[in-house]
Scaffold this motif. Structure first.
Motif, PDB file in Angstrom:
ATOM      1  N   THR A  98       0.828  -1.203   0.000  1.00 52.57           N
ATOM      2  CA  THR A  98       0.000   0.000   0.000  1.00 52.57           C
ATOM      3  C   THR A  98       0.863   1.253   0.000  1.00 52.57           C
ATOM      4  N   TYR A 102      -1.149   5.714   3.293  1.00 52.63           N
ATOM      5  CA  TYR A 102      -2.275   4.986   3.858  1.00 52.63           C
ATOM      6  C   TYR A 102      -2.132   4.909   5.373  1.00 52.63           C
ATOM      7  N   ARG A 105      -3.610   1.211   9.807  1.00 53.74           N
ATOM      8  CA  ARG A 105      -4.634   0.172   9.932  1.00 53.74           C
ATOM      9  C   ARG A 105      -5.081  -0.348   8.551  1.00 53.74           C
ATOM     10  N   ASN A 106      -4.818   0.406   7.511  1.00 54.27           N
ATOM     11  CA  ASN A 106      -5.189  -0.008   6.161  1.00 54.27           C
ATOM     12  C   ASN A 106      -3.997  -0.478   5.333  1.00 54.27           C
TER      13      ASN A 106
END
Length: 121
Positions: A98, A102, A105-106
């Motif tokens: 990611t 981000y 937690r994501n």
């Protein structure tokens, strides 16, 4: 998240191969993408990576021979390998992470299954 790598095979030294990695389950255009490889008896190492913004990095051993284009429309990452050498023989893995912005937690990363590249001398 699923990364499907393909395109490996047997090639003579000096030849070319083009690996492909098709992604699903991610916002592909935002993600960092990369190719790693692992030769027998060696640790997995970075080959090349590309950010969502298109910034690329290459291992010194492949600079000038490999490129890592991404096709956001087709949700596909490639590794164009030219001037292959026997020392390029390895299992090649597609990788995604990611974006740095981000929230934690994501954030995640994921690996695809490998595709074997064998370069004969």
């Amino acid at each position: 998240v699923q990364l499907q790598a393909s395109g490996g095979g047997l090639v003579q030294a000096g030849g070319s191969l083009r690996l492909s990695c098709t992604a699903s389950g991610i916002t592909f255009s935002r993600h960092h993408m990369g190719w790693y490889r692992q030769a027998p008896g060696k640790q997995r190492e970075l080959v090349a990576r590309i950010s969502g913004g298109g910034i690329t990095n290459y291992a010194d051993s492949v600079k000038g021979r490999f490129t890592i284009p991404r096709d956001n429309a087709k949700i596909t990452l490639h590794l164009q390998m030219n001037g292959l050498k026997p020392e390029d023989t390895a299992v090649y893995y597609c990788y995604t992470k990611t974006p740095d912005y981000y929230p934690l937690r994501n954030s995640f990363d994921a690996w695809g299954q490998g595709t074997l590249v064998t370069v004969s001398s």
